[in-house]
Design a protein around this motif. Sequence first.
Motif, PDB file in Angstrom:
ATOM      1  N   TRP A  58       0.810  -1.209   0.000  1.00  0.00           N
ATOM      2  CA  TRP A  58       0.000   0.000   0.000  1.00  0.00           C
ATOM      3  C   TRP A  58       0.851   1.269   0.000  1.00  0.00           C
ATOM      4  O   TRP A  58       0.566   2.218  -0.733  1.00  0.00           O
ATOM      5  CB  TRP A  58      -0.934  -0.008   1.229  1.00  0.00           C
ATOM      6  N   GLY A  62       1.101   3.479  -3.233  1.00  0.00           N
ATOM      7  CA  GLY A  62       0.613   4.855  -3.187  1.00  0.00           C
ATOM      8  C   GLY A  62       1.660   5.843  -3.662  1.00  0.00           C
ATOM      9  O   GLY A  62       1.369   6.753  -4.443  1.00  0.00           O
ATOM     10  N   ILE A  65       2.011   5.556  -7.430  1.00  0.00           N
ATOM     11  CA  ILE A  65       0.924   6.218  -8.154  1.00  0.00           C
ATOM     12  C   ILE A  65       1.185   7.718  -8.262  1.00  0.00           C
ATOM     13  O   ILE A  65       0.952   8.336  -9.303  1.00  0.00           O
ATOM     14  CB  ILE A  65      -0.434   5.951  -7.461  1.00  0.00           C
TER      15      ILE A  65
END
Length: 217
Positions: A58, A62, A65
């Motif tokens: 995660w 993140g 991204i």
Amino acid sequence: MNQSLGEQLLKQLSQRWEDLLYALLQHMELVMMSMAIAIIVGVPLGILVTRFISLKKWVLGGAGILQTIPSLALLGFMIPFFGIGMKTAVAALFLYSLLPIIRNTCTGILDVDKATIEAAKGMGMTNGQILFKVKLPLALTVIMAGIRTATVINVGTATLAAFIGAGGLGDFIFIGISRNIDALILLGAIPAAVLALLLDSVLGYTEKLTTPRGLKI
């Protein structure tokens, strides 16, 4: 033609050297501020990921991204939160700098030799002592490599700060493009490239200095 461009560049430099110096200082301020925040946030996040592996996907996902969002778009997204100017630029540059720092911190710590960790445990060291006296010193070279990568990327991306009124060397590039003056574009681009190379060299030397020659536990 090259000579003509060179003459134009020298002319622009002689007329605007004070503005160039001010823009260079602004550019360095943007980079240093955003990198300081990225290190303060990114290194602890990298350490946290090694403690809770389930977070790795995660956190790194993140940060990854954020790297895929176009620079100008990210700057635009930040404007409603921080307004026009330096705060928005620093926030966007900080977000762009996170991935290399988090990833390298995580990788550096996880790659520490298991035998060294077991030896530290055998000597009665606590988890905190192992982290700060064994893992982080051995991972420091890898962490510095991530900081080095993020810094070089940051110098180039910071030129886009001019589009939201944050100043920096991008001002010359922006004005040069809008007025179709190649010499002005170079007046912003060349110092930015030199700054990136200089910071890369300094951090590369620092990276060598952090290479462990031996570890006392």
